[in-house]
Design an enzyme around this catalytic site. Structure first.
Site, PDB file in Angstrom:
ATOM      1  N   ASP A  31      -6.375  40.597  40.787  1.00  0.00           N
ATOM      2  CA  ASP A  31      -7.105  41.805  40.490  1.00  0.00           C
ATOM      3  C   ASP A  31      -8.000  42.385  41.669  1.00  0.00           C
ATOM      4  O   ASP A  31      -8.635  41.661  42.196  1.00  0.00           O
ATOM      5  CB  ASP A  31      -7.867  41.515  39.330  1.00  0.00           C
ATOM      6  N   ILE A  32      -8.182  43.546  41.943  1.00  0.00           N
ATOM      7  CA  ILE A  32      -8.849  44.298  42.879  1.00  0.00           C
ATOM      8  C   ILE A  32     -10.378  43.973  42.597  1.00  0.00           C
ATOM      9  O   ILE A  32     -11.188  44.058  43.439  1.00  0.00           O
ATOM     10  CB  ILE A  32      -8.562  45.664  43.163  1.00  0.00           C
ATOM     11  N   ASN A  88      -5.237  43.557  27.233  1.00  0.00           N
ATOM     12  CA  ASN A  88      -5.854  44.892  26.566  1.00  0.00           C
ATOM     13  C   ASN A  88      -5.153  45.813  26.222  1.00  0.00           C
ATOM     14  O   ASN A  88      -4.236  46.009  26.795  1.00  0.00           O
ATOM     15  CB  ASN A  88      -7.049  45.188  27.736  1.00  0.00           C
ATOM     16  N   GLU A  96      -7.127  50.040  30.860  1.00  0.00           N
ATOM     17  CA  GLU A  96      -7.582  51.299  31.951  1.00  0.00           C
ATOM     18  C   GLU A  96      -6.474  51.604  32.433  1.00  0.00           C
ATOM     19  O   GLU A  96      -5.917  52.704  33.039  1.00  0.00           O
ATOM     20  CB  GLU A  96      -8.443  50.822  32.850  1.00  0.00           C
ATOM     21  N   VAL A  97      -5.239  50.686  32.677  1.00  0.00           N
ATOM     22  CA  VAL A  97      -3.962  50.943  33.473  1.00  0.00           C
ATOM     23  C   VAL A  97      -2.851  50.735  32.367  1.00  0.00           C
ATOM     24  O   VAL A  97      -2.847  49.521  31.897  1.00  0.00           O
ATOM     25  CB  VAL A  97      -3.794  50.060  34.468  1.00  0.00           C
ATOM     26  N   HIS A 101      -0.149  44.378  31.263  1.00  0.00           N
ATOM     27  CA  HIS A 101      -0.579  43.451  32.131  1.00  0.00           C
ATOM     28  C   HIS A 101      -1.130  42.513  31.529  1.00  0.00           C
ATOM     29  O   HIS A 101      -1.953  42.663  30.598  1.00  0.00           O
ATOM     30  CB  HIS A 101      -1.480  43.891  33.428  1.00  0.00           C
ATOM     31  N   HIS A 103      -4.193  39.788  31.931  1.00  0.00           N
ATOM     32  CA  HIS A 103      -5.071  39.121  32.893  1.00  0.00           C
ATOM     33  C   HIS A 103      -4.977  37.512  32.874  1.00  0.00           C
ATOM     34  O   HIS A 103      -5.229  36.949  31.640  1.00  0.00           O
ATOM     35  CB  HIS A 103      -6.529  39.524  32.495  1.00  0.00           C
TER      36      HIS A 103
HETATM   37  P1  5GP Z   1      -7.387  46.941  31.857  1.00  0.00           P
HETATM   38  O1  5GP Z   1      -8.690  47.316  31.775  1.00  0.00           O
HETATM   39  O2  5GP Z   1      -6.239  48.087  32.096  1.00  0.00           O
HETATM   40  O3  5GP Z   1      -6.728  45.712  31.001  1.00  0.00           O
HETATM   41  O4  5GP Z   1      -7.223  46.216  33.382  1.00  0.00           O
HETATM   42  C1  5GP Z   1      -6.855  46.930  34.728  1.00  0.00           C
HETATM   43  C2  5GP Z   1      -7.310  45.884  35.667  1.00  0.00           C
HETATM   44  O5  5GP Z   1      -6.492  46.332  36.811  1.00  0.00           O
HETATM   45  C3  5GP Z   1      -8.665  46.069  35.954  1.00  0.00           C
HETATM   46  O6  5GP Z   1      -9.181  44.659  36.016  1.00  0.00           O
HETATM   47  C4  5GP Z   1      -8.924  46.377  37.391  1.00  0.00           C
HETATM   48  O7  5GP Z   1      -9.898  45.953  38.198  1.00  0.00           O
HETATM   49  C5  5GP Z   1      -7.443  46.306  37.938  1.00  0.00           C
HETATM   50  N1  5GP Z   1      -7.162  47.344  39.026  1.00  0.00           N
HETATM   51  C6  5GP Z   1      -7.183  48.637  39.013  1.00  0.00           C
HETATM   52  N2  5GP Z   1      -6.715  49.094  40.072  1.00  0.00           N
HETATM   53  C7  5GP Z   1      -6.049  48.104  40.703  1.00  0.00           C
HETATM   54  C8  5GP Z   1      -5.440  48.080  42.213  1.00  0.00           C
HETATM   55  O8  5GP Z   1      -5.172  49.002  42.858  1.00  0.00           O
HETATM   56  N3  5GP Z   1      -5.109  46.957  42.485  1.00  0.00           N
HETATM   57  C9  5GP Z   1      -5.165  45.527  41.739  1.00  0.00           C
HETATM   58  N4  5GP Z   1      -4.641  44.563  42.283  1.00  0.00           N
HETATM   59  N5  5GP Z   1      -5.846  45.681  40.760  1.00  0.00           N
HETATM   60  C10 5GP Z   1      -6.269  47.003  40.350  1.00  0.00           C
END
Ligand code: 5GP
Ligand code: ZN
Length: 116
Positions: A31-32, A88, A96-97, A101, A103
């Protein structure tokens, strides 16, 4: 492949990521913005919006994502002390994405399951 999907673009190699595990069907990368000493995202290479859609459309692939998460936990040294796997989903889930995925988080005690 959805050209405007961030994780499809990572799967395609168009956006760099630190890959820690790969199978024919899955990719795992760091994760970034890590929330724990180990914070890895596991995605199916095929695009599904969230874990509910994935589970309904392709339960075998959903199992492959979980198996990849377990393999990552093992290679990251999390198996003995434990770890957390989170999907999530949607607005209340904080997604958010919108490419499913898992985690995989660990490396320290992770505290309560939800913050509030
Ligand atoms: P969500 O909130 O959708 O469950 O998690 C999205 C995750 O993607 C977040 O933890 C965020 O830090 C990670 N993320 C967002 N953009 C990028 C990216 O460009 N590269 C990587 N490796 N992780 C990302
Ligand atoms: Zn995608």
């Amino acid at each position: 492949m959805t050209s405007d999907c961030l994780f499809c673009r990572i799967v395609a190699g168009e956006i760099p990521a630190t890959v820690v595990h790969e199978t024919d069907a899955t990719l795992a990368f760091r994760d970034i913005a890590p929330q724990a000493p180990v914070h890895v995202l596991v995605v199916p290479k095929a695009h599904y919006t969230d874990v509910a859609e994935l589970a309904k459309a392709d339960p075998t692939l959903a199992g492959q994502v979980l198996a990849a998460g377990a393999a990552v936990a093992d290679t990251e040294g999390l198996t003995q002390d434990g770890f957390r796997v989170i999907f999530n989903v949607g607005e209340h889930g904080g997604q958010e994405v919108f490419h499913v995925h898992a985690h995989v988080l660990g490396g320290r005690p992770l505290g309560p399951m939800v913050s509030s």
